[in-house]
Design a protein around this motif. Sequence first.
Motif, mmCIF file in Angstrom:
data_model
loop_
_atom_site.group_PDB
_atom_site.id
_atom_site.type_symbol
_atom_site.label_atom_id
_atom_site.label_comp_id
_atom_site.label_asym_id
_atom_site.label_seq_id
_atom_site.Cartn_x
_atom_site.Cartn_y
_atom_site.Cartn_z
ATOM 1 N N GLN A 150 0.816 -1.214 0.000
ATOM 2 C CA GLN A 150 0.000 0.000 0.000
ATOM 3 C C GLN A 150 0.850 1.263 0.000
ATOM 4 O OE1 GLN A 150 -2.971 0.192 3.102
ATOM 5 N NE2 GLN A 150 -3.225 2.379 2.869
ATOM 6 N N VAL A 151 1.900 1.283 0.800
ATOM 7 C CA VAL A 151 2.688 2.506 0.980
ATOM 8 C C VAL A 151 3.838 2.629 -0.019
ATOM 9 C CG1 VAL A 151 4.114 3.820 2.619
ATOM 10 C CG2 VAL A 151 2.068 2.610 3.423
ATOM 11 N N PHE A 152 4.529 1.525 -0.282
ATOM 12 C CA PHE A 152 5.766 1.621 -1.061
ATOM 13 C C PHE A 152 5.701 1.020 -2.463
ATOM 14 C CE2 PHE A 152 7.041 1.898 3.350
ATOM 15 C CZ PHE A 152 7.902 2.975 3.318
ATOM 16 N N GLN A 153 4.865 0.026 -2.678
ATOM 17 C CA GLN A 153 4.916 -0.699 -3.935
ATOM 18 C C GLN A 153 3.521 -1.141 -4.385
ATOM 19 O OE1 GLN A 153 7.005 -0.974 -6.719
ATOM 20 N NE2 GLN A 153 8.483 -1.108 -5.070
ATOM 21 N N PRO A 154 2.659 -0.181 -4.761
ATOM 22 C CA PRO A 154 1.282 -0.532 -5.129
ATOM 23 C C PRO A 154 1.168 -1.576 -6.235
ATOM 24 C CG PRO A 154 1.537 1.839 -4.940
ATOM 25 C CD PRO A 154 2.905 1.250 -4.824
ATOM 26 N N GLN A 155 2.155 -1.666 -7.094
ATOM 27 C CA GLN A 155 2.138 -2.665 -8.166
ATOM 28 C C GLN A 155 2.778 -3.978 -7.736
ATOM 29 O OE1 GLN A 155 0.351 -1.702 -10.706
ATOM 30 N NE2 GLN A 155 0.255 0.337 -9.805
ATOM 31 N N GLY A 156 3.327 -4.008 -6.515
ATOM 32 C CA GLY A 156 4.031 -5.193 -6.045
ATOM 33 C C GLY A 156 3.094 -6.335 -5.683
ATOM 34 N N GLN A 157 3.661 -7.489 -5.609
ATOM 35 C CA GLN A 157 2.936 -8.686 -5.191
ATOM 36 C C GLN A 157 3.309 -8.988 -3.735
ATOM 37 O OE1 GLN A 157 0.765 -10.320 -7.319
ATOM 38 N NE2 GLN A 157 1.193 -8.544 -8.602
ATOM 39 N N LEU A 158 2.360 -9.440 -2.971
ATOM 40 C CA LEU A 158 2.635 -9.762 -1.572
ATOM 41 C C LEU A 158 3.768 -10.779 -1.461
ATOM 42 C CD1 LEU A 158 -0.994 -9.956 -0.134
ATOM 43 C CD2 LEU A 158 0.607 -8.036 -0.032
ATOM 44 N N CYS A 159 3.835 -11.702 -2.410
ATOM 45 C CA CYS A 159 4.896 -12.712 -2.366
ATOM 46 C C CYS A 159 6.283 -12.075 -2.527
ATOM 47 C CB CYS A 159 4.658 -13.807 -3.395
ATOM 48 S SG CYS A 159 4.708 -13.245 -5.105
ATOM 49 N N ASP A 160 6.372 -10.904 -3.167
ATOM 50 C CA ASP A 160 7.666 -10.216 -3.285
ATOM 51 C C ASP A 160 8.197 -9.847 -1.901
ATOM 52 O OD1 ASP A 160 7.376 -10.382 -6.042
ATOM 53 O OD2 ASP A 160 6.630 -8.316 -6.227
ATOM 54 N N PHE A 161 7.317 -9.322 -1.063
ATOM 55 C CA PHE A 161 7.701 -8.970 0.307
ATOM 56 C C PHE A 161 8.057 -10.227 1.083
ATOM 57 C CE2 PHE A 161 6.956 -8.212 4.786
ATOM 58 C CZ PHE A 161 7.433 -6.929 5.001
ATOM 59 N N LEU A 162 7.215 -11.233 1.003
ATOM 60 C CA LEU A 162 7.441 -12.473 1.753
ATOM 61 C C LEU A 162 8.733 -13.156 1.326
ATOM 62 C CD1 LEU A 162 3.764 -13.783 1.734
ATOM 63 C CD2 LEU A 162 4.951 -12.574 3.586
ATOM 64 N N ASP A 163 8.999 -13.166 0.021
ATOM 65 C CA ASP A 163 10.243 -13.762 -0.475
ATOM 66 C C ASP A 163 11.463 -12.974 0.003
ATOM 67 O OD1 ASP A 163 8.724 -15.668 -1.790
ATOM 68 O OD2 ASP A 163 8.957 -14.751 -3.780
ATOM 69 N N ALA A 164 11.376 -11.650 -0.058
ATOM 70 C CA ALA A 164 12.492 -10.813 0.403
ATOM 71 C C ALA A 164 12.714 -11.013 1.897
ATOM 72 C CB ALA A 164 12.230 -9.339 0.089
ATOM 73 N N TRP A 165 11.631 -11.124 2.647
ATOM 74 C CA TRP A 165 11.757 -11.355 4.091
ATOM 75 C C TRP A 165 12.515 -12.665 4.333
ATOM 76 C CZ3 TRP A 165 10.427 -8.484 8.384
ATOM 77 C CH2 TRP A 165 10.576 -9.144 9.609
#
Length: 159
Positions: A133-148
Motif C-alpha cells: 500500500q505505501v511503497f509498492q502498489p504494483q508489487g505482489q505480496l509474495c515479493d515482500f514475503l520472499d524478500a523477508w
Amino acid sequence: MGIAACDLSQHVIRPTLLYLGCHCAVAEALLLGTAASQSALGSALDDRRGQGLYRIPEQRHLQLWDRYLARDPELASRVRGLASQHAFLAAPHLELTVNLRYATAIAWLLIEAERIELPAADDLLGLARIWRQVFQPQGQLCDFLDAWQRWVGQFSRVA
C-alpha cells in the motif's frame, strides 16, 4: 552486498524509531521488511523507482514534507535534525541514499501518514499488505514475503 538485518535493525531502525518516539516491534519489523523488499537491505541504493534503502521517489519525499511534516513543526524539526547540515540544503533527496537514519525516518513517516492500523509484528502477510500500500502498489505480496525469507528470515529466527 547489503547491510546485515541485525545490524540495520540494531544500529539504524531501532535508534531512529526511538528518536522519533514511536518505537515498537511492528514498526521495526515493517521497516526491516521494506528495506529487504525495496533494496535487498541496501544492495541496490540507486534505482529509477526511488532512492536509498527504501527506494523512496523524490516526489513522495516532497509530498511528505509539504503535506504531512509541514503540519507538525516539532516533528519536522526532529526529522530535519537527522539530515546533514549543509548537504540537505543542496541536495535533499540525496539524503535518502546517503543518510540511513534520515531515510528510515522518512520511510516510517510515509507509513504513519497513511494512518494504517498496524498488524502484529509476526504477521508477515499484514506487513506485506502495508508495504504494498505505501511503497509498492504494483508489487505482489509474495515479493515482500520472499524478500523477508531471503534477507531477514535467518535474523528473525535468531533474534
